[in-house]
Write a protein that holds these residues in place. Structure first.
Motif, PDB file in Angstrom:
ATOM      1  N   VAL A  46     -77.437  19.640   9.028  1.00 31.45           N
ATOM      2  CA  VAL A  46     -77.912  20.918   9.695  1.00 31.45           C
ATOM      3  C   VAL A  46     -77.772  21.083  10.844  1.00 31.45           C
ATOM      4  CG1 VAL A  46     -80.576  21.892   9.929  1.00 31.45           C
ATOM      5  CG2 VAL A  46     -79.754  19.925   8.039  1.00 31.45           C
ATOM      6  N   CYS A  47     -78.389  20.442  12.164  1.00 32.39           N
ATOM      7  CA  CYS A  47     -77.761  20.529  13.660  1.00 32.39           C
ATOM      8  C   CYS A  47     -76.870  20.960  14.093  1.00 32.39           C
ATOM      9  CB  CYS A  47     -79.140  20.465  14.535  1.00 32.39           C
ATOM     10  SG  CYS A  47     -79.068  18.388  14.289  1.00 32.39           S
TER      11      CYS A  47
ATOM     12  N   VAL B  60     -75.458  17.912  15.367  1.00 36.37           N
ATOM     13  CA  VAL B  60     -75.578  16.563  16.305  1.00 36.37           C
ATOM     14  C   VAL B  60     -74.833  15.424  15.653  1.00 36.37           C
ATOM     15  CG1 VAL B  60     -76.865  14.933  18.068  1.00 36.37           C
ATOM     16  CG2 VAL B  60     -77.772  17.622  17.968  1.00 36.37           C
ATOM     17  N   THR B  61     -74.309  14.462  16.604  1.00 37.89           N
ATOM     18  CA  THR B  61     -73.897  13.087  16.160  1.00 37.89           C
ATOM     19  C   THR B  61     -74.362  12.005  17.093  1.00 37.89           C
ATOM     20  OG1 THR B  61     -71.243  14.405  15.587  1.00 37.89           O
ATOM     21  CG2 THR B  61     -71.548  11.740  15.980  1.00 37.89           C
ATOM     22  N   ALA B  62     -75.123  11.394  16.735  1.00 40.29           N
ATOM     23  CA  ALA B  62     -76.079  10.356  16.950  1.00 40.29           C
ATOM     24  C   ALA B  62     -75.713   9.295  16.398  1.00 40.29           C
ATOM     25  CB  ALA B  62     -77.904  11.000  17.359  1.00 40.29           C
ATOM     26  N   GLU B  63     -76.178   7.708  17.247  1.00 38.02           N
ATOM     27  CA  GLU B  63     -76.501   6.408  16.488  1.00 38.02           C
ATOM     28  C   GLU B  63     -78.022   6.655  15.799  1.00 38.02           C
ATOM     29  OE1 GLU B  63     -78.802   4.313  17.661  1.00 38.02           O
ATOM     30  OE2 GLU B  63     -79.024   4.742  19.916  1.00 38.02           O
TER      31      GLU B  63
ATOM     32  N   THR C  43     -79.921   4.917  15.547  1.00 36.60           N
ATOM     33  CA  THR C  43     -81.831   4.934  16.141  1.00 36.60           C
ATOM     34  C   THR C  43     -82.405   6.892  16.085  1.00 36.60           C
ATOM     35  OG1 THR C  43     -81.425   5.580  18.417  1.00 36.60           O
ATOM     36  CG2 THR C  43     -81.417   2.679  16.941  1.00 36.60           C
ATOM     37  N   GLU C  44     -81.491   7.665  15.952  1.00 35.83           N
ATOM     38  CA  GLU C  44     -82.795   8.945  16.490  1.00 35.83           C
ATOM     39  C   GLU C  44     -82.731   9.513  14.746  1.00 35.83           C
ATOM     40  OE1 GLU C  44     -80.555  11.555  19.327  1.00 35.83           O
ATOM     41  OE2 GLU C  44     -80.124  13.197  17.710  1.00 35.83           O
TER      42      GLU C  44
ATOM     43  N   TYR D  68     -85.737  12.589  15.100  1.00 34.84           N
ATOM     44  CA  TYR D  68     -85.848  12.955  16.918  1.00 34.84           C
ATOM     45  C   TYR D  68     -85.379  14.025  17.026  1.00 34.84           C
ATOM     46  CZ  TYR D  68     -88.512   8.447  17.336  1.00 34.84           C
ATOM     47  OH  TYR D  68     -89.123   7.436  17.584  1.00 34.84           O
ATOM     48  N   GLY D  69     -84.310  14.890  15.003  1.00 36.25           N
ATOM     49  CA  GLY D  69     -83.502  16.021  16.442  1.00 36.25           C
ATOM     50  C   GLY D  69     -84.651  16.952  15.562  1.00 36.25           C
ATOM     51  N   CYS D  70     -83.919  18.172  15.038  1.00 43.65           N
ATOM     52  CA  CYS D  70     -83.748  19.024  14.033  1.00 43.65           C
ATOM     53  C   CYS D  70     -85.192  18.914  13.066  1.00 43.65           C
ATOM     54  CB  CYS D  70     -83.104  20.313  13.560  1.00 43.65           C
ATOM     55  SG  CYS D  70     -82.164  18.963  11.889  1.00 43.65           S
TER      56      CYS D  70
ATOM     57  N   LYS E 258     -84.898  17.583  10.180  1.00 44.68           N
ATOM     58  CA  LYS E 258     -83.951  18.310   9.236  1.00 44.68           C
ATOM     59  C   LYS E 258     -84.241  16.793   8.054  1.00 44.68           C
ATOM     60  CE  LYS E 258     -85.624  22.348   9.625  1.00 44.68           C
ATOM     61  NZ  LYS E 258     -86.491  22.392   9.159  1.00 44.68           N
TER      62      LYS E 258
END
Ligand SMILES: [Zn+2]
Lengths: 109, 196
Positions: free
Chosen positions: A8-9, A11-14, A16-17, A60-62, A64
């Motif tokens: 959706v946004c 973002v690449t993260a591990e 825990t996000e 913790y991000g968008c 979705k």
């Protein structure tokens, strides 16, 4: 470490996000369904060693929801795709077939 | 008439590897709407004086701006004293559009982390690559700071701005001051390298 890319946004993260939302593509049997259908919707889940499809939320991000296809033994993520679909996209299944020839999940191959 | 105050009364802490400070009162409006709708774009631009930013970015003017929160959410920044008036204008412009605009100024706390080692401090707390070629002014990121959600952007080359929930202000301030403890420098040359 499980590293996911939110479709959706972007973002690449591990992990825990994100927050895991359990198995993907369940059919929600409700009022009017048979006892067997309702029981299987509530309790019956895949428990694969290997290819698995799940719901995740970018909490913790968008914020979705989305879907992810990953390997439960290596944590390799084959791809993520939108929540608004009832089955994994064809090109993703092709990618998985290249990496894990002969994989199965429910009635998918 | 009540006197508005920030969550922690403007605390700051300087004798650290980066300067930590609570930011002054900031007008903030949450706008939820279809961001591809031209009526929404127009109304947001008129209210903030900035174009609607794309995913993961922020468009900032002097005191106002727009942050991209999600495909259907913007955070509008404006001077605290103008937030009521800005909100009214925004709601009036969107009266025929399926949209929601709410003043969240007093529901948030805001901090700055400043200095050459600000990236190191932020890197200890968030699962985010803060190397200069990965995160720079103009970018906007919602993520996790230890155990709480935060929204982060850079207002200058060595200055981070953080927005968190007001009820978590003390927790976030404590996190930042601990992560910026004297002697806790991460990179000997003070330059945060890219992860991979
Ligand atoms: Zn996302």
């Amino acid at each position: 470490m499980l590293i996911l890319t939110c479709p959706v946004c972007g973002v690449t993260a591990e992990e825990t996000e994100f927050h895991g939302g359990g198995e993907a593509h369940l059919t929600r049997h409700g009022p009017g369904s048979s006892d067997d259908e309702f029981q299987s919707y509530l309790f019956m889940r895949e428990n694969p060693r290997g290819v698995h499809f799940e719901r995740w939320r970018h909490v913790y991000g968008c914020g979705k929801w989305f879907h992810a296809a990953r390997c439960t033994t290596t944590l390799e993520v084959f791809g993520t795709y939108p929540a608004q679909t009832t089955e994994p996209p064809k090109d993703l299944r092709k990618t998985i077939s290249q990496k894990r020839p002969g994989w199965t999940w429910r009635d998918l191959t | 008439m009540s006197e508005p105050v920030t969550a922690l009364g403007g605390v700051s802490s300087d004798a650290r590897i980066a300067a930590i400070a609570e930011a002054p009162l900031q007008g903030m409006i949450t706008l939820r709407a279809d961001l591809s709708d031209s009526a929404v774009k127009k109304a947001a631009k008129a209210a903030a004086g900035a174009d609607v930013p794309g995913p993961g970015t922020v468009h900032l003017g002097d005191e106002s701006g727009l942050c991209w929160m999600s495909p259907d959410e913007l955070l509008l920044l404006c001077p605290y004293a103008e937030v009521t008036e800005t909100l009214e204008r925004l709601q009036k412009a969107l009266v025929k559009t399926h949209a929601l605009a709410v003043n969240v100024s007093d529901a948030r706390a805001s901090f700055t982390v400043t200095g050459p080692r600000a990236r190191e401090v932020m890197g200890k707390l968030c699962p985010v690559d803060f190397a200069p070629d990965r995160f720079a002014p103009g970018m906007f990121r919602r993520t996790r700071m230890a155990q709480v959600p935060a929204a982060i952007w850079m207002s200058a080359d060595e200055t981070f701005r953080i927005v968190c929930f007001r009820s978590q202000a003390q927790y976030v301030f404590d996190l930042l001051t601990v992560a910026a403890q004297p002697g806790s420098e991460v990179f000997s040359d003070g330059k945060t390298p890219a992860l991979a």
